[in-house]
Scaffold this motif. Structure first.
Motif, mmCIF file in Angstrom:
data_model
loop_
_atom_site.group_PDB
_atom_site.id
_atom_site.type_symbol
_atom_site.label_atom_id
_atom_site.label_comp_id
_atom_site.label_asym_id
_atom_site.label_seq_id
_atom_site.Cartn_x
_atom_site.Cartn_y
_atom_site.Cartn_z
ATOM 1 N N LEU A 115 -7.459 2.659 -0.233
ATOM 2 C CA LEU A 115 -7.996 1.708 0.739
ATOM 3 C C LEU A 115 -8.162 2.331 2.117
ATOM 4 N N TRP A 116 -7.200 3.201 2.498
ATOM 5 C CA TRP A 116 -7.326 3.830 3.817
ATOM 6 C C TRP A 116 -8.535 4.761 3.853
ATOM 7 N N PHE A 117 -8.674 5.630 2.841
ATOM 8 C CA PHE A 117 -9.817 6.541 2.803
ATOM 9 C C PHE A 117 -11.128 5.762 2.738
ATOM 10 N N GLU A 118 -11.132 4.660 1.961
ATOM 11 C CA GLU A 118 -12.338 3.851 1.830
ATOM 12 C C GLU A 118 -12.676 3.152 3.143
ATOM 13 N N SER A 119 -11.652 2.793 3.909
ATOM 14 C CA SER A 119 -11.902 2.128 5.192
ATOM 15 C C SER A 119 -12.664 3.030 6.152
ATOM 16 N N LEU A 120 -12.486 4.348 5.991
ATOM 17 C CA LEU A 120 -13.184 5.302 6.856
ATOM 18 C C LEU A 120 -14.684 5.286 6.623
ATOM 19 N N THR A 121 -15.118 4.728 5.478
ATOM 20 C CA THR A 121 -16.545 4.614 5.181
ATOM 21 C C THR A 121 -17.197 3.539 6.040
ATOM 22 N N TYR A 122 -16.418 2.542 6.430
ATOM 23 C CA TYR A 122 -16.972 1.383 7.118
ATOM 24 C C TYR A 122 -16.643 1.332 8.610
ATOM 25 N N ALA A 156 -10.640 6.236 14.427
ATOM 26 C CA ALA A 156 -9.626 5.717 15.345
ATOM 27 C C ALA A 156 -9.176 4.316 14.937
ATOM 28 N N SER A 157 -10.146 3.444 14.627
ATOM 29 C CA SER A 157 -9.802 2.081 14.224
ATOM 30 C C SER A 157 -8.942 2.092 12.968
ATOM 31 N N SER A 158 -9.362 2.864 11.967
ATOM 32 C CA SER A 158 -8.647 2.903 10.695
ATOM 33 C C SER A 158 -7.245 3.473 10.857
ATOM 34 N N THR A 159 -7.140 4.583 11.584
ATOM 35 C CA THR A 159 -5.845 5.237 11.754
ATOM 36 C C THR A 159 -4.857 4.331 12.480
ATOM 37 N N VAL A 160 -5.321 3.683 13.538
ATOM 38 C CA VAL A 160 -4.429 2.827 14.316
ATOM 39 C C VAL A 160 -4.022 1.588 13.529
ATOM 40 N N ASP A 210 -11.844 -2.476 8.727
ATOM 41 C CA ASP A 210 -10.608 -2.870 9.406
ATOM 42 C C ASP A 210 -9.682 -3.644 8.472
ATOM 43 N N MET A 211 -10.254 -4.530 7.652
ATOM 44 C CA MET A 211 -9.444 -5.305 6.708
ATOM 45 C C MET A 211 -8.821 -4.395 5.653
ATOM 46 N N LEU A 212 -9.587 -3.408 5.163
ATOM 47 C CA LEU A 212 -9.057 -2.460 4.188
ATOM 48 C C LEU A 212 -7.903 -1.659 4.786
ATOM 49 N N ALA A 213 -8.057 -1.279 6.055
ATOM 50 C CA ALA A 213 -7.010 -0.508 6.725
ATOM 51 C C ALA A 213 -5.740 -1.337 6.897
ATOM 52 N N ILE A 214 -5.889 -2.625 7.194
ATOM 53 C CA ILE A 214 -4.719 -3.493 7.359
ATOM 54 C C ILE A 214 -3.988 -3.658 6.025
ATOM 55 N N ILE A 215 -4.756 -3.832 4.935
ATOM 56 C CA ILE A 215 -4.130 -3.935 3.615
ATOM 57 C C ILE A 215 -3.411 -2.626 3.277
ATOM 58 N N ALA A 216 -4.054 -1.504 3.607
ATOM 59 C CA ALA A 216 -3.432 -0.195 3.379
ATOM 60 C C ALA A 216 -2.128 -0.080 4.155
ATOM 61 N N CYS A 217 -2.098 -0.667 5.338
ATOM 62 C CA CYS A 217 -0.878 -0.670 6.156
ATOM 63 C C CYS A 217 0.237 -1.422 5.454
ATOM 64 N N GLY A 218 -0.093 -2.595 4.897
ATOM 65 C CA GLY A 218 0.907 -3.373 4.165
ATOM 66 C C GLY A 218 1.424 -2.635 2.944
ATOM 67 N N LEU A 219 0.549 -1.910 2.257
ATOM 68 C CA LEU A 219 0.939 -1.188 1.048
ATOM 69 C C LEU A 219 1.882 -0.029 1.358
#
Length: 295
Positions: free
Chosen positions: A84-91, A95-99, A153-162
């Motif tokens: 999910l984190w790597f996929e979030s970088l597509t959208y 900086a947004s994804s990492t943070v 951003d939503m994918l990155a947040i889910i990745a954060c929870g995981l």
């Protein structure tokens, strides 16, 4: 509990520096996200295999069924965190994804409270909130919250929870298993999960440029073996919340590495945000040590 020979906070610091290189190598690689994650974990397992077979293989026979299940679940969570984190970088922006992925303290505080009944002082909670604000400030000029970026951003947040769930499970299992055995099981489960996902998604497992294979191996060595593996080792002595707070330093490390390796500039917001994170982390750690000494 037996005291560690090495200060866990020093080990966590090395881990944070190591995981800071992850976004750099992922950005440089040309393979699909799931393939990058798969080879990252596969090479991690292969590099661990000689040591595991020589010194720790017999420990597998003593692992209880529940610990097998928890460690395997942690590996699955780690796999989908990467996906999910790597996929979030597509959208969305890097900086947004990492943070967003480093907003772990919010999930960690909640998870530790509900699952481990941990209690936190007002000072600790406030330092966590301020540190998160500092993390957001780092990406202020590059943050996106609309259109396709919102999906990322939503994918990155889910990745954060995981990734927080992965650490919370480790906090339980690491009390009973050695770091090498636990990490080997987790990485193996993660590798299998990523292989199945990449195969089902129709991703190609090769061929890739020689540079990509170098990045796969570097991802295994630094963010994994010298990053996540050291976090797993530390979980025996420190809590998930402490590691999650420390991981907030990752954007700082990533910015410094990007400046050194890629020639990217450091913005004033990054410098100020980094200073806020460092100050908040020091307050949090001091409060944690005071509470521990008072028990």
């Amino acid at each position: 509990m037996k005291q560690p020979k090495i200060n866990p906070y020093f080990v966590i610091a090395i881990g944070v520096v190591s995981v800071s290189s992850s976004a750099i190598f992922v950005k440089l690689a040309t393979a699909e996200s799931a393939i990058i994650a798969f080879y990252r974990l596969m090479f991690s397992v292969l590099l661990m295999l000689p040591l595991f077979l020589m010194k720790y293989r017999m420990e597998l026979t003593k692992v209880k069924k529940m610990d097998w299940m928890l460690a395997s679940a942690a590996g699955i969570f780690l796999a989908f965190h990467f996906i999910l984190w790597f996929e979030s970088l597509t959208y969305t922006s890097v900086a947004s994804s990492t943070v967003l992925v480093t907003l772990q303290p919010i999930f960690a505080f909640a998870g530790a409270y509900f699952f481990y009944k941990e209690r936190f002082s007002v000072k600790a909670i406030l330092s966590g909130v301020v540190a998160v604000l500092g993390s957001l400030l780092i990406s202020w000029g590059d943050f996106k919250v609309s259109g396709l970026a919102l999906i990322g951003d939503m994918l990155a947040i889910i990745a954060c929870g995981l990734i927080t769930a992965y650490l919370l499970l480790g906090q339980t299992v690491r009390k009973r298993l050695s770091s090498i055995t636990y990490t080997f099981i987790v990485y193996s489960a993660s590798t299998i999960t990523l292989f199945i996902y990449a195969w089902a998604a129709g991703n190609s497992f090769g061929p890739y440029p020689a540079s990509d294979w170098i990045y796969f191996i570097l991802l295994a060595i630094f963010p994994n073996l010298l990053g996540h593996s050291l976090f797993n080792w530390s979980l025996r002595w420190v809590s998930t919340t402490t590691i999650s707070m420390a991981i907030l330093l990752e954007p700082i490390g990533a910015a410094l590495l990007a400046y050194w390796l890629l020639g990217e500039t450091i913005q004033w917001t990054q410098a100020v945000g980094g200073a806020i994170i460092l100050a908040s982390l020091m307050i949090f750690l001091r409060d944690e040590q005071n509470n521990s000494s008072g028990l």
